[in-house]
Design a protein around this motif. Sequence first.
Motif, PDB file in Angstrom:
ATOM      1  N   VAL A 512       8.972  11.036 -14.701  1.00  0.00           N
ATOM      2  CA  VAL A 512       8.926  12.142 -13.732  1.00  0.00           C
ATOM      3  C   VAL A 512       8.331  11.599 -12.428  1.00  0.00           C
ATOM      4  O   VAL A 512       7.212  11.057 -12.430  1.00  0.00           O
ATOM      5  CB  VAL A 512       8.094  13.317 -14.262  1.00  0.00           C
ATOM      6  CG1 VAL A 512       7.992  14.417 -13.210  1.00  0.00           C
ATOM      7  CG2 VAL A 512       8.701  13.846 -15.552  1.00  0.00           C
ATOM      8  N   PRO A 513       9.061  11.678 -11.287  1.00  0.00           N
ATOM      9  CA  PRO A 513       8.523  11.136 -10.019  1.00  0.00           C
ATOM     10  C   PRO A 513       7.240  11.871  -9.604  1.00  0.00           C
ATOM     11  O   PRO A 513       7.160  13.093  -9.655  1.00  0.00           O
ATOM     12  CB  PRO A 513       9.651  11.386  -9.016  1.00  0.00           C
ATOM     13  CG  PRO A 513      10.893  11.593  -9.846  1.00  0.00           C
ATOM     14  CD  PRO A 513      10.421  12.217 -11.121  1.00  0.00           C
ATOM     15  N   LEU A 514       6.236  11.047  -9.164  1.00  0.00           N
ATOM     16  CA  LEU A 514       4.985  11.616  -8.660  1.00  0.00           C
ATOM     17  C   LEU A 514       4.957  11.603  -7.131  1.00  0.00           C
ATOM     18  O   LEU A 514       4.428  12.535  -6.502  1.00  0.00           O
ATOM     19  CB  LEU A 514       3.791  10.826  -9.196  1.00  0.00           C
ATOM     20  CG  LEU A 514       3.599  10.828 -10.722  1.00  0.00           C
ATOM     21  CD1 LEU A 514       2.448   9.906 -11.099  1.00  0.00           C
ATOM     22  CD2 LEU A 514       3.320  12.233 -11.214  1.00  0.00           C
ATOM     23  N   GLY A 515       5.501  10.570  -6.510  1.00  0.00           N
ATOM     24  CA  GLY A 515       5.503  10.450  -5.053  1.00  0.00           C
ATOM     25  C   GLY A 515       6.067   9.105  -4.645  1.00  0.00           C
ATOM     26  O   GLY A 515       6.311   8.230  -5.476  1.00  0.00           O
ATOM     27  N   SER A 516       6.329   8.891  -3.334  1.00  0.00           N
ATOM     28  CA  SER A 516       6.919   7.647  -2.826  1.00  0.00           C
ATOM     29  C   SER A 516       6.217   7.242  -1.533  1.00  0.00           C
ATOM     30  O   SER A 516       5.560   8.044  -0.867  1.00  0.00           O
ATOM     31  CB  SER A 516       8.422   7.822  -2.606  1.00  0.00           C
ATOM     32  OG  SER A 516       8.664   8.834  -1.649  1.00  0.00           O
ATOM     33  N   ASN A 517       6.383   5.925  -1.153  1.00  0.00           N
ATOM     34  CA  ASN A 517       5.776   5.385   0.070  1.00  0.00           C
ATOM     35  C   ASN A 517       6.613   4.193   0.508  1.00  0.00           C
ATOM     36  O   ASN A 517       7.110   3.427  -0.325  1.00  0.00           O
ATOM     37  CB  ASN A 517       4.330   4.967  -0.188  1.00  0.00           C
ATOM     38  CG  ASN A 517       3.520   4.875   1.099  1.00  0.00           C
ATOM     39  OD1 ASN A 517       4.088   4.878   2.200  1.00  0.00           O
ATOM     40  ND2 ASN A 517       2.208   4.804   0.969  1.00  0.00           N
ATOM     41  N   SER A 518       6.764   3.990   1.855  1.00  0.00           N
ATOM     42  CA  SER A 518       7.590   2.915   2.399  1.00  0.00           C
ATOM     43  C   SER A 518       6.714   1.968   3.221  1.00  0.00           C
ATOM     44  O   SER A 518       5.789   2.413   3.926  1.00  0.00           O
ATOM     45  CB  SER A 518       8.708   3.487   3.273  1.00  0.00           C
ATOM     46  OG  SER A 518       9.486   2.465   3.811  1.00  0.00           O
ATOM     47  N   THR A 519       7.038   0.627   3.147  1.00  0.00           N
ATOM     48  CA  THR A 519       6.276  -0.368   3.907  1.00  0.00           C
ATOM     49  C   THR A 519       7.242  -1.350   4.551  1.00  0.00           C
ATOM     50  O   THR A 519       8.237  -1.740   3.933  1.00  0.00           O
ATOM     51  CB  THR A 519       5.280  -1.118   2.987  1.00  0.00           C
ATOM     52  OG1 THR A 519       4.604  -2.102   3.754  1.00  0.00           O
ATOM     53  CG2 THR A 519       5.989  -1.753   1.819  1.00  0.00           C
ATOM     54  N   PRO A 520       6.986  -1.784   5.805  1.00  0.00           N
ATOM     55  CA  PRO A 520       7.915  -2.701   6.505  1.00  0.00           C
ATOM     56  C   PRO A 520       7.756  -4.154   6.102  1.00  0.00           C
ATOM     57  O   PRO A 520       8.529  -5.003   6.541  1.00  0.00           O
ATOM     58  CB  PRO A 520       7.550  -2.491   7.986  1.00  0.00           C
ATOM     59  CG  PRO A 520       6.116  -2.106   7.957  1.00  0.00           C
ATOM     60  CD  PRO A 520       5.903  -1.307   6.689  1.00  0.00           C
ATOM     61  N   SER A 521       6.776  -4.496   5.307  1.00  0.00           N
ATOM     62  CA  SER A 521       6.551  -5.898   4.924  1.00  0.00           C
ATOM     63  C   SER A 521       6.101  -5.966   3.481  1.00  0.00           C
ATOM     64  O   SER A 521       5.827  -4.945   2.849  1.00  0.00           O
ATOM     65  CB  SER A 521       5.483  -6.518   5.843  1.00  0.00           C
ATOM     66  OG  SER A 521       4.248  -5.824   5.699  1.00  0.00           O
ATOM     67  N   VAL A 522       6.045  -7.189   2.966  1.00  0.00           N
ATOM     68  CA  VAL A 522       5.600  -7.377   1.595  1.00  0.00           C
ATOM     69  C   VAL A 522       4.136  -7.008   1.496  1.00  0.00           C
ATOM     70  O   VAL A 522       3.311  -7.442   2.325  1.00  0.00           O
ATOM     71  CB  VAL A 522       5.840  -8.830   1.146  1.00  0.00           C
ATOM     72  CG1 VAL A 522       5.277  -9.046  -0.253  1.00  0.00           C
ATOM     73  CG2 VAL A 522       7.313  -9.173   1.204  1.00  0.00           C
ATOM     74  N   GLY A 523       3.725  -6.230   0.491  1.00  0.00           N
ATOM     75  CA  GLY A 523       2.350  -5.805   0.316  1.00  0.00           C
ATOM     76  C   GLY A 523       2.282  -4.791  -0.812  1.00  0.00           C
ATOM     77  O   GLY A 523       3.140  -4.770  -1.700  1.00  0.00           O
ATOM     78  N   LYS A 524       1.257  -3.906  -0.801  1.00  0.00           N
ATOM     79  CA  LYS A 524       1.125  -2.907  -1.846  1.00  0.00           C
ATOM     80  C   LYS A 524       0.806  -1.552  -1.235  1.00  0.00           C
ATOM     81  O   LYS A 524       0.273  -1.456  -0.148  1.00  0.00           O
ATOM     82  CB  LYS A 524       0.068  -3.301  -2.860  1.00  0.00           C
ATOM     83  CG  LYS A 524      -1.359  -3.378  -2.334  1.00  0.00           C
ATOM     84  CD  LYS A 524      -2.304  -3.787  -3.467  1.00  0.00           C
ATOM     85  CE  LYS A 524      -3.746  -3.931  -2.952  1.00  0.00           C
ATOM     86  NZ  LYS A 524      -4.687  -4.320  -4.025  1.00  0.00           N
ATOM     87  N   VAL A 525       1.157  -0.500  -2.025  1.00  0.00           N
ATOM     88  CA  VAL A 525       0.887   0.884  -1.633  1.00  0.00           C
ATOM     89  C   VAL A 525       0.151   1.549  -2.787  1.00  0.00           C
ATOM     90  O   VAL A 525       0.132   1.031  -3.926  1.00  0.00           O
ATOM     91  CB  VAL A 525       2.191   1.638  -1.304  1.00  0.00           C
ATOM     92  CG1 VAL A 525       2.870   1.041  -0.088  1.00  0.00           C
ATOM     93  CG2 VAL A 525       3.128   1.637  -2.493  1.00  0.00           C
ATOM     94  N   SER A 526      -0.475   2.733  -2.520  1.00  0.00           N
ATOM     95  CA  SER A 526      -1.280   3.418  -3.533  1.00  0.00           C
ATOM     96  C   SER A 526      -0.910   4.894  -3.606  1.00  0.00           C
ATOM     97  O   SER A 526      -0.301   5.444  -2.679  1.00  0.00           O
ATOM     98  CB  SER A 526      -2.779   3.248  -3.234  1.00  0.00           C
ATOM     99  OG  SER A 526      -3.098   3.856  -1.985  1.00  0.00           O
ATOM    100  N   PHE A 527      -1.349   5.541  -4.765  1.00  0.00           N
ATOM    101  CA  PHE A 527      -1.136   6.973  -4.989  1.00  0.00           C
ATOM    102  C   PHE A 527      -2.290   7.482  -5.838  1.00  0.00           C
ATOM    103  O   PHE A 527      -2.608   6.895  -6.883  1.00  0.00           O
ATOM    104  CB  PHE A 527       0.195   7.228  -5.724  1.00  0.00           C
ATOM    105  CG  PHE A 527       0.492   8.672  -5.953  1.00  0.00           C
ATOM    106  CD1 PHE A 527       1.023   9.458  -4.941  1.00  0.00           C
ATOM    107  CD2 PHE A 527       0.219   9.259  -7.172  1.00  0.00           C
ATOM    108  CE1 PHE A 527       1.296  10.789  -5.160  1.00  0.00           C
ATOM    109  CE2 PHE A 527       0.495  10.598  -7.386  1.00  0.00           C
ATOM    110  CZ  PHE A 527       1.040  11.376  -6.382  1.00  0.00           C
ATOM    111  N   SER A 528      -3.032   8.553  -5.364  1.00  0.00           N
ATOM    112  CA  SER A 528      -4.221   9.073  -6.050  1.00  0.00           C
ATOM    113  C   SER A 528      -3.995  10.523  -6.466  1.00  0.00           C
ATOM    114  O   SER A 528      -3.281  11.278  -5.781  1.00  0.00           O
ATOM    115  CB  SER A 528      -5.451   8.982  -5.125  1.00  0.00           C
ATOM    116  OG  SER A 528      -5.706   7.644  -4.754  1.00  0.00           O
ATOM    117  N   PHE A 529      -4.691  10.951  -7.603  1.00  0.00           N
ATOM    118  CA  PHE A 529      -4.608  12.343  -8.071  1.00  0.00           C
ATOM    119  C   PHE A 529      -5.764  12.609  -9.023  1.00  0.00           C
ATOM    120  O   PHE A 529      -6.374  11.672  -9.566  1.00  0.00           O
ATOM    121  CB  PHE A 529      -3.277  12.601  -8.792  1.00  0.00           C
ATOM    122  CG  PHE A 529      -2.985  11.636  -9.914  1.00  0.00           C
ATOM    123  CD1 PHE A 529      -3.354  11.925 -11.216  1.00  0.00           C
ATOM    124  CD2 PHE A 529      -2.334  10.430  -9.658  1.00  0.00           C
ATOM    125  CE1 PHE A 529      -3.069  11.044 -12.238  1.00  0.00           C
ATOM    126  CE2 PHE A 529      -2.062   9.558 -10.678  1.00  0.00           C
ATOM    127  CZ  PHE A 529      -2.418   9.855 -11.972  1.00  0.00           C
TER     128      PHE A 529
END
Length: 977
Positions: A512-529
């Motif tokens: 089940v999708p929780l959320g999404s995020n886009s980045t222009p370069s190689v790296g990492k993204v986060s999601f909190s709840f």
Amino acid sequence: MLLWVILLVLAPVSGQFARTHKSIIFLQPPWTTVFQGERVNLICKGFHFYSTQKTKWYYRYRGKEISRETQKNTLEVQESGEYRCQAQDSPLSSPVYLDFSSASLILQAPLSVFEGDSVVLRCRAKVKVTLNTTIYKNDNVLAFLNRRTDFHIPHASLKDNGAYRCTGYKETCCPVSSNTVKIQVQESFTRPVLRVSSFQPISGSPVTLTCETWLSLERSDVPLQFCFFRNDQMLGSGWSLSPKFQITATWSKDSGSYWCKAATMDYSITSNSLRSWIQVQIPASHPVLTLSPEKALNFEGTKVTLHCETQEDSLRTLYRFYHDGVPLRHKSVRCEKGASISFSLTTEHSGNYYCTADNGHGAKPSEAVSLSVTVPVSRPVLTLSSAEDLISEAAKVTLHCEAQRGSLPIVYQFHHEDAALGNRSAHSARGVSISFSLTAEHSGNYYCTANNGFGPQRSEAVSLSVTVPVSRPVLTLSSAEALTFEGATVTLYCEVQRGSPRILYQFYHEDVPLGSNSTPSVGKVSFSFSLTAGHSGNYYCTADNGFGPQRSEAVSLFVTVPVSRPILTLRVPRAQAVVGDLLELCCEALRGSPPIMYWFYHEDVTLGSSSVPSGGEASFNLSLTAEHSGNYSCEANNGLVAQHSDTISLSVIVPVSRPILTFRAPRAQAVVGDLLELHCEALRGSSPILYGFYHEDVTLGKISAPSGGGASFNLSLTTEHSGIYSCEADNGLEAQRSEMVTLKVAVPVSRPVLTLRAPRAQVAVGDLLELHCEALRGSPLILYRFYHEDVTLGNSSALSGGAFFNLSLTAEHSGNYCCEADNGLGAQRSETVTLYITGLTANRSGPVATGVTGGLLSLAGLATGALLLYCWLSRKAGREPASDLCRNPSDSDSQEPTYHNVPAWEELQPVYSNVNPRGENVVYSEVRIIREKKKHAVASDPRHLRNKVSPIIYSEVKMASTPASRSLFLASSAPHR
């Protein structure tokens, strides 16, 4: 009368052929003309020639038609007229006319005549006609038979066709002529016809000859043989039973005139077919194709001529030209021999050529000739293709180089930034290709060259840019708390190591999708709840830069939740729990982190426990007994808190046991009039219980016992209540029936009747007296006791009919007699009977004796009256008197009866008994007079006396007030009826 004999139908037999399958009538005897009064059997045969099936018959005479149906195929007739038949599954037959003639002379002929038949014509005459017979054919004398009746045609042929009659002479009169019969001889089979599979066979091909003929159904059993001829020369081995002859291969020498012959087995009948001409055809030979000029340079624009010729060339020969199997549209020109076509070369003219020659018997092809047209290559075209929409790393790419024109073979070479990748040689006009998997280094410009020996040609450059897909992402989880309880905050991190930007990240919980995020370069993204109980499970993330998403490995997260209050459910196989059922206790906490430990309780006593490692309910099974009724509960505990369920009550129903039926009566023996209590009780079973009572399977009544203890049913006994009793107990689960109990209702004896029987009306000393005592009601066995002046004389038991006692009278036997009947339910005494004996001694006569006797009788009367008054008062008060009139305490001291032989009686013999009609104050002494002729022993059964019809004499004694003892007076009484 003229009778035309015709061929009815033709049928197939042994290789011959049929035109129709009509039914046929046969005659027995075979004549169509007979005398009146004679009978003819008609036999109907259809397609199934010998079947015996249902047959329809039609009879027509003078315009009237009658039909009938028979179970068999025969019909006996004796009337003139037209007959037809129809066998089952066959058409209607042709008509047959029968003449039952009244003439004095008739000529008889068969129904049908065929070639080769032996024919009999029979001339028959009546008694007064002389058979000095002459046979005529077509009114010409054919033969003189004298006194013979039959004229024979041994071998019938067409010359025997004609009208026949016979003549004779009537006695003392004149000549007489018979009816006319017309004979028409028919062919047994038709003229054969020669059938040929091909009248113009190709040389070397087979030919089949068939000799076709038809047999009549009436001659279907005649076998035929066949022979085939060419130019009057017999073919093969001669005569054969087969109507076919095959020539396996025909050549030019086999052309000629063919015919066949059919014959009977004895050659008595033969027939030839018409002649047919067969011409064997010779096909053309294979032609030869030549090309000119032979050594010219085959460049585009050069004129070329193709010539086709065969050895058997004629004006009828047709030539055709082909290029790679496709007919050439160029117009061919006839030459002195063969044919030619000419055309200017183009690139399309390269290929294989051949021609065909056909003289009407099949086209023959030539050998192929190859022609190659030389063309320089054109500028090639380079194309790039891939199965994927985006050109990315690891994608498979194909480079294709193709020159639209140019003679083969062509050598193609591929280049990347002027570096050669490889070359390929093409032997077809489709170009060549190379394939490889892309890496990041494959970006740049590509081109190819083509060369067929006249100089290379280079394509235009094609640019290629390789995109790098993202690598597999990595998902990490961090939380400020060591334990992930409800309400804690969690952060998810997703990161890739390689991939062309831009990259789209998406987070999932159990897909089940929780959320999404886009980045222009190689790296990492986060999601909190913040955590809730529903957040337990597996988490993963995906990364996608346009070449398809990449999925990380899953990370598990477990949120610890205390158990909720559990719910206890009782499950039984039916609506009401019954002893023996399997009870399932199910306990479930709807919320709570596993594992959960469940405990089960009955009246706060632990039954058992069960652990559930992954959620859901736990169960515990019990085989129910009566002790399992009560309160149940369960408890759930996952280590954080224990929760107790609500209490549920269970009532276990016990099926009834087999009931016990008992009788309760006021005495050991049930007696008519007693009150009988039937008691039915099941020792086990839940209340309420419905008890049913049965007498001989007839329901007496039903009583419900709401709280156990059984039920009772009362009966006031009659004789009809004897029999078999049972009871049934039912508490809604399963009815149980008791064992059968038999009841026998005893009937107390009625008051017996005492009868005295003597051999004469006036008893005297020495007579044999018979005492008979009988109770008309009472259950056997009945014990009878006899008394004289309250002194026991004897006793006797009887099943029925009463008991007897005999006395040889003396002077002391005068006095009062009574008897008693007892079947164990209470003794009953009879009324007293007084006996006076005559013939006493002289000193007892006279006034003194009379006075004494009168005084005694007076005293006895007073005593009897007092006792009867006492008995009447006692009965009126509802009780029985203590003893009867002649009852004595010494009753138990019985005396044995005395037996004597009885002499033959020749006078009337009285039988004594007291009669009191309707309780009036009049007592009659009943004396039955019996006339005996035979001797009887004293010990014999005198019951036969009751069955004799005898006169009765009554003596009347009127009573003053109360009834007294009934005395028997045998003298000084006026007899009356």
